[in-house]
Design an enzyme around this catalytic site. Structure first.
Site, PDB file in Angstrom:
ATOM      1  N   GLU A 117     -12.819   3.087   5.867  1.00  0.00           N
ATOM      2  CA  GLU A 117     -11.500   2.679   5.374  1.00  0.00           C
ATOM      3  C   GLU A 117     -11.267   3.245   3.984  1.00  0.00           C
ATOM      4  O   GLU A 117     -12.197   3.761   3.340  1.00  0.00           O
ATOM      5  CB  GLU A 117     -11.362   1.152   5.385  1.00  0.00           C
ATOM      6  CG  GLU A 117     -11.228   0.619   6.807  1.00  0.00           C
ATOM      7  CD  GLU A 117     -10.879  -0.850   6.883  1.00  0.00           C
ATOM      8  OE1 GLU A 117     -10.799  -1.506   5.844  1.00  0.00           O
ATOM      9  OE2 GLU A 117     -10.675  -1.329   8.012  1.00  0.00           O
ATOM     10  N   HIS A 232      -0.017  -3.796   1.371  1.00  0.00           N
ATOM     11  CA  HIS A 232      -0.582  -2.875   2.353  1.00  0.00           C
ATOM     12  C   HIS A 232       0.456  -1.795   2.622  1.00  0.00           C
ATOM     13  O   HIS A 232       1.620  -2.107   2.879  1.00  0.00           O
ATOM     14  CB  HIS A 232      -0.928  -3.624   3.647  1.00  0.00           C
ATOM     15  CG  HIS A 232      -1.861  -2.838   4.511  1.00  0.00           C
ATOM     16  ND1 HIS A 232      -1.474  -1.702   5.166  1.00  0.00           N
ATOM     17  CD2 HIS A 232      -3.168  -3.007   4.797  1.00  0.00           C
ATOM     18  CE1 HIS A 232      -2.508  -1.211   5.839  1.00  0.00           C
ATOM     19  NE2 HIS A 232      -3.551  -1.993   5.620  1.00  0.00           N
ATOM     20  N   ARG A 277      -5.333   1.468  -2.049  1.00  0.00           N
ATOM     21  CA  ARG A 277      -4.089   0.941  -1.472  1.00  0.00           C
ATOM     22  C   ARG A 277      -2.922   0.947  -2.446  1.00  0.00           C
ATOM     23  O   ARG A 277      -1.782   1.204  -2.049  1.00  0.00           O
ATOM     24  CB  ARG A 277      -4.308  -0.492  -1.011  1.00  0.00           C
ATOM     25  CG  ARG A 277      -4.972  -0.529   0.311  1.00  0.00           C
ATOM     26  CD  ARG A 277      -5.023  -1.906   0.880  1.00  0.00           C
ATOM     27  NE  ARG A 277      -5.740  -1.798   2.138  1.00  0.00           N
ATOM     28  CZ  ARG A 277      -6.246  -2.807   2.799  1.00  0.00           C
ATOM     29  NH1 ARG A 277      -6.133  -4.035   2.322  1.00  0.00           N
ATOM     30  NH2 ARG A 277      -6.872  -2.627   3.933  1.00  0.00           N
ATOM     31  N   HIS A 336       0.120  -8.339   1.094  1.00  0.00           N
ATOM     32  CA  HIS A 336      -0.983  -8.440   2.043  1.00  0.00           C
ATOM     33  C   HIS A 336      -2.128  -9.308   1.560  1.00  0.00           C
ATOM     34  O   HIS A 336      -2.682 -10.092   2.316  1.00  0.00           O
ATOM     35  CB  HIS A 336      -1.483  -7.009   2.291  1.00  0.00           C
ATOM     36  CG  HIS A 336      -2.556  -6.903   3.306  1.00  0.00           C
ATOM     37  ND1 HIS A 336      -2.404  -7.362   4.602  1.00  0.00           N
ATOM     38  CD2 HIS A 336      -3.818  -6.393   3.241  1.00  0.00           C
ATOM     39  CE1 HIS A 336      -3.516  -7.121   5.280  1.00  0.00           C
ATOM     40  NE2 HIS A 336      -4.386  -6.558   4.471  1.00  0.00           N
ATOM     41  N   ARG A 371      -8.133  -4.943  -4.464  1.00  0.00           N
ATOM     42  CA  ARG A 371      -9.243  -5.186  -3.532  1.00  0.00           C
ATOM     43  C   ARG A 371      -9.610  -3.928  -2.759  1.00  0.00           C
ATOM     44  O   ARG A 371      -8.734  -3.212  -2.264  1.00  0.00           O
ATOM     45  CB  ARG A 371      -8.821  -6.270  -2.540  1.00  0.00           C
ATOM     46  CG  ARG A 371      -9.809  -6.511  -1.441  1.00  0.00           C
ATOM     47  CD  ARG A 371      -9.237  -7.469  -0.416  1.00  0.00           C
ATOM     48  NE  ARG A 371      -8.158  -6.879   0.320  1.00  0.00           N
ATOM     49  CZ  ARG A 371      -8.062  -6.885   1.655  1.00  0.00           C
ATOM     50  NH1 ARG A 371      -8.985  -7.455   2.384  1.00  0.00           N
ATOM     51  NH2 ARG A 371      -7.028  -6.353   2.259  1.00  0.00           N
TER      52      ARG A 371
HETATM   53  C1  LIG Z   1      -2.931  -8.753   8.988  1.00  0.00           C
HETATM   54  C2  LIG Z   1      -4.148  -8.918   8.121  1.00  0.00           C
HETATM   55  C3  LIG Z   1      -5.250  -8.094   8.311  1.00  0.00           C
HETATM   56  C4  LIG Z   1      -6.372  -8.219   7.489  1.00  0.00           C
HETATM   57  N1  LIG Z   1      -7.470  -7.441   7.743  1.00  0.00           N
HETATM   58  C5  LIG Z   1      -8.599  -7.630   7.008  1.00  0.00           C
HETATM   59  C6  LIG Z   1      -9.794  -6.927   7.310  1.00  0.00           C
HETATM   60  O1  LIG Z   1      -9.854  -6.159   8.259  1.00  0.00           O
HETATM   61  N2  LIG Z   1     -10.878  -7.136   6.517  1.00  0.00           N
HETATM   62  C7  LIG Z   1     -10.872  -8.004   5.459  1.00  0.00           C
HETATM   63  O2  LIG Z   1     -11.879  -8.161   4.771  1.00  0.00           O
HETATM   64  N3  LIG Z   1      -9.743  -8.709   5.175  1.00  0.00           N
HETATM   65  C8  LIG Z   1      -8.629  -8.551   5.927  1.00  0.00           C
HETATM   66  N4  LIG Z   1      -7.513  -9.276   5.639  1.00  0.00           N
HETATM   67  C9  LIG Z   1      -7.598 -10.307   4.602  1.00  0.00           C
HETATM   68  C10 LIG Z   1      -8.405 -11.480   5.151  1.00  0.00           C
HETATM   69  O3  LIG Z   1      -8.064 -11.670   6.508  1.00  0.00           O
HETATM   70  C11 LIG Z   1      -8.126 -12.749   4.380  1.00  0.00           C
HETATM   71  O4  LIG Z   1      -8.308 -12.536   3.004  1.00  0.00           O
HETATM   72  C12 LIG Z   1      -9.098 -13.847   4.826  1.00  0.00           C
HETATM   73  O5  LIG Z   1      -9.053 -13.988   6.221  1.00  0.00           O
HETATM   74  C13 LIG Z   1      -8.743 -15.143   4.155  1.00  0.00           C
HETATM   75  O6  LIG Z   1      -9.506 -16.153   4.746  1.00  0.00           O
HETATM   76  P1  LIG Z   1      -9.321 -17.640   4.256  1.00  0.00           P
HETATM   77  O7  LIG Z   1     -10.218 -18.472   5.098  1.00  0.00           O
HETATM   78  O8  LIG Z   1      -9.475 -17.681   2.791  1.00  0.00           O
HETATM   79  O9  LIG Z   1      -7.773 -17.962   4.546  1.00  0.00           O
HETATM   80  P2  LIG Z   1      -6.990 -18.019   5.935  1.00  0.00           P
HETATM   81  O10 LIG Z   1      -7.699 -17.306   7.003  1.00  0.00           O
HETATM   82  O11 LIG Z   1      -5.582 -17.624   5.656  1.00  0.00           O
HETATM   83  O12 LIG Z   1      -7.045 -19.557   6.310  1.00  0.00           O
HETATM   84  C14 LIG Z   1      -6.382 -20.521   5.529  1.00  0.00           C
HETATM   85  C15 LIG Z   1      -6.295 -21.795   6.331  1.00  0.00           C
HETATM   86  O13 LIG Z   1      -5.870 -22.859   5.486  1.00  0.00           O
HETATM   87  C16 LIG Z   1      -4.887 -23.616   6.151  1.00  0.00           C
HETATM   88  N5  LIG Z   1      -4.103 -24.291   5.121  1.00  0.00           N
HETATM   89  C17 LIG Z   1      -3.335 -23.726   4.144  1.00  0.00           C
HETATM   90  N6  LIG Z   1      -2.806 -24.673   3.361  1.00  0.00           N
HETATM   91  C18 LIG Z   1      -3.250 -25.862   3.846  1.00  0.00           C
HETATM   92  C19 LIG Z   1      -3.044 -27.222   3.464  1.00  0.00           C
HETATM   93  N7  LIG Z   1      -2.257 -27.541   2.416  1.00  0.00           N
HETATM   94  N8  LIG Z   1      -3.647 -28.191   4.187  1.00  0.00           N
HETATM   95  C20 LIG Z   1      -4.432 -27.888   5.254  1.00  0.00           C
HETATM   96  N9  LIG Z   1      -4.654 -26.617   5.665  1.00  0.00           N
HETATM   97  C21 LIG Z   1      -4.074 -25.632   4.965  1.00  0.00           C
HETATM   98  C22 LIG Z   1      -4.134 -22.594   6.972  1.00  0.00           C
HETATM   99  O14 LIG Z   1      -3.407 -23.210   8.011  1.00  0.00           O
HETATM  100  C23 LIG Z   1      -5.296 -21.753   7.474  1.00  0.00           C
HETATM  101  O15 LIG Z   1      -5.916 -22.355   8.566  1.00  0.00           O
HETATM  102  C24 LIG Z   1      -6.382  -9.162   6.451  1.00  0.00           C
HETATM  103  C25 LIG Z   1      -5.274  -9.986   6.249  1.00  0.00           C
HETATM  104  C26 LIG Z   1      -4.169  -9.875   7.078  1.00  0.00           C
HETATM  105  C27 LIG Z   1      -2.998 -10.777   6.854  1.00  0.00           C
END
Ligand SMILES: Cc1cc2nc3c(=O)[nH]c(=O)nc-3n(C[C@H](O)[C@H](O)[C@H](O)COP(=O)(O)OP(=O)(O)OC[C@H]3O[C@@H](n4cnc5c(N)ncnc54)[C@H](O)[C@@H]3O)c2cc1C
Length: 518
Positions: A117, A232, A277, A336, A371
């Site tokens: 990447e 992105h 990016r 993103h 990032r």
């Molecule tokens: C389309 C896309 C592609 C990506 N591809 C990559 C990749 O290939 N590699 C990589 O390293 N990163 C990638 N990223 C970034 C990465 O996916 C995210 O940074 C990472 O998944 C974040 O994980 P998280 O658990 O912190 O948050 P999330 O996965 O967003 O989970 C947050 C959770 O908290 C819950 N929540 C939020 N507020 C509340 C609240 N007040 N009360 C209760 N629950 C709540 C939400 O409902 C959700 O379940 C990508 C992001 C996107 C959008």
């Protein structure tokens, strides 16, 4: 409201993406409550991840090379110690996920397949189900959590406020439908994801508007580097929200960016389509602003193999009426990833006692000003383990006993998106930021449904105004130079209100109200 659920010392993890699920699993067999605003796996960026996780596993790779690429992308603002710790732990994080049931893509002899990447000097992206890495990982982790008796999953309930007494967390106020709940606990982990949902064009779920940042800021926690938002460069240009992503891995396999005349406008840029990016996003943005259209051309490479290597993206293109093997894909940049977040130490602790953060909501210092692709899932897995170990080592204490706090109105970010998109997009300037600050301050102090999203946007705008330079993803058209020394920005809500009243022409009554906080 007086109904307090005593959790008998159990910690509460807020968020059911990769960070929350991994924290809960690592804490087992200690009993925990996992709150998820929607059903597990929905409304999470984790499920949407395509590319995979960065880890220096290849024979030609090393943590030192991974670190060097991370620091280069971060444009002077990474915390070197944290970055080293995370890249060194990355290969083990992959093993942990595999042990939990994630079926990574492998060659017939069992070796992990590694993708390339942008801004990575080696092939080091571990992926699953081709380009549906997030879906595969989250489905395996949900299965693991559901079969772990110590994790009580509470779905459809969102945290709305943290209760803080004498500077320490003592509970969580939450709501589901029209019901309100108060959970008594002295240990809370924020794992609520990012802020893309504050923008009109975003790849994030609409609910990812910084709910964890609002919770932490209102609890008095310090937030860091909020101005840094990664755009992105290649979201599929169309009406769908969240915008479907055409992963960088497609450019890694040889696809190029062209305009409507077929001009490859990144040909002379160092790194070309695989430059960091921020560089590629600004180039695409400038092309669009000059009245052109921009396409990702995968006809030569990967060409006919597109559907085989990128089945999920091929399906998204087909839904939009396109065959990427024979037609260029229309693209535009979209918000993103948020490099900023709740400032945490090496254990994931925030500045408020009893409050930890991991995943995208946290600022560990890994990403700096920009990032490196696929470092965030790795960071979430690695830092969830630190957080879990720190939570487990912290005494349970006694949570709140009685409670009275009105439930705030159900949050709605829709009115905030146009303001944020105009002022905090790919290029920023002082005048637009000051106007946004004045508008957002008025919305925040109204206490209405846009108040929490406005608070997050306000803090981001104040941070962006304060950074009078261009660095990484933060580009100021009125301060195009990069300052010689990189300095992390830190803000509490009190600081932000004070700065807002000073920066922007908000009128004395509003300024007085803002200065009165908390
Ligand atoms: C389309 C896309 C592609 C990506 N591809 C990559 C990749 O290939 N590699 C990589 O390293 N990163 C990638 N990223 C970034 C990465 O996916 C995210 O940074 C990472 O998944 C974040 O994980 P998280 O658990 O912190 O948050 P999330 O996965 O967003 O989970 C947050 C959770 O908290 C819950 N929540 C939020 N507020 C509340 C609240 N007040 N009360 C209760 N629950 C709540 C939400 O409902 C959700 O379940 C990508 C992001 C996107 C959008």
């Amino acid at each position: 409201m007086s109904d307090v659920h005593d959790l008998r010392g159990r910690p509460v993890i807020i968020g059911g993406g990769i960070a929350g699920l991994m924290t809960a699993l690592r804490l087992a067999p200690e009993p925990v409550v996992l709150l998820s605003g929607g059903n597990l796996g929905t409304e999470a960026s984790s499920t949407l991840a395509q590319g995979g996780l960065a880890a220096s596993i290849g024979a030609d790779d090393s943590p030192d090379l991974h670190l060097a690429d991370t620091l280069a992308a971060g444009d002077g603002l990474c915390d070197r110690r944290t970055a080293r710790r995370i890249v060194e732990a990355a290969p083990k994080a992959i093993e942990d996920l595999a042990r939990l049931g994630v079926a990574f893509d492998r060659s017939p002899d069992g070796t992990l397949l590694l993708g390339l990447e942008a801004a990575h000097s080696r092939r080091r992206i571990v992926h699953a189900a081709g380009d549906a890495s997030g879906r595969e990982i989250i489905s395996a982790l949900i299965d693991a959590v559901r079969s772990t008796a110590s994790v009580s999953v509470v779905e459809g309930i969102a945290a709305r406020r943290l209760i803080v007494e004498d500077g320490a967390v003592t509970g969580v106020l939450a709501s589901g439908g029209s019901d309100a709940f108060a959970f008594s606990t002295r240990r809370v982990v924020l794992a609520t994801g990012g802020i893309g949902g504050l923008f009109c064009d975003s790849t994030n779920p609409l609910g990812s508007w910084g709910q964890g940042l609002a919770l932490a800021a209102r609890a008095g926690a310090q937030l860091a580097d909020l101005e840094f938002v990664q755009f992105h460069p290649t979201a599929l240009d169309g009406p769908r929200r969240p915008m479907p992503l055409v992963s960088e891995a497609v450019r890694g396999e040889g696809a190029v960016l062209i305009d409507e005349r077929g001009l490859r406008f990144l040909a002379d840029t160092p790194g070309g389509e695989l430059a960091p990016r921020d560089v590629v996003s600004r180039a695409v943005w400038r092309r669009l602003a000059a009245g052109h259209r921009v396409f990702l051309d995968a006809r030569q490479s990967p060409g006919r193999k597109f559907g085989e290597r990128f089945p999920a993206i091929a399906a998204i293109c087909r839904q939009a009426g396109l065959d990427p093997a024979v037609e260029p894909i229309p693209v535009r940049p979209a918000a993103h990833y948020h490099m900023g977040g709740v400032a945490v130490d090496q254990e994931g602790r925030s500045s408020v006692e009893g409050l930890w953060a991991c995943g995208e909501v946290a600022h560990t210092g890994l990403h700096g000003a920009n990032r490196l692709a696929s470092n965030s899932l790795t960071e979430a897995v690695v830092s969830a383990a630190w957080v879990a170990d720190s939570v487990a080592a912290t005494p349970q204490g006694k949570g709140m006993r009685t409670f009275s706090m009105p439930l705030p109105p159900r949050p709605d970010a829709s009115g905030i998106r146009p303001i944020v998109s105009a002022a905090l997009g790919i290029t920023r300037n002082g005048e637009a930021l000051r106007e946004a600050v004045a508008t957002l301050l008025a919305i925040e102090t109204s206490g209405e449904s846009a108040s929490d999203p406005a608070l997050v946007a306000l803090m981001m705008a104040v941070a962006a105004l304060g950074r009078e330079e261009s660095r990484g993803s933060h580009y100021r058209s009125d301060f195009v130079e990069r300052k010689p020394h990189a300095v992390t920005s830190r803000l509490t809500l009190g600081d932000a209100f004070e700065a807002a009243a000073t920066f922007a022409d908000v009128g004395e009554p509003l300024a007085r109200r803002a200065r009165k906080w908390p």
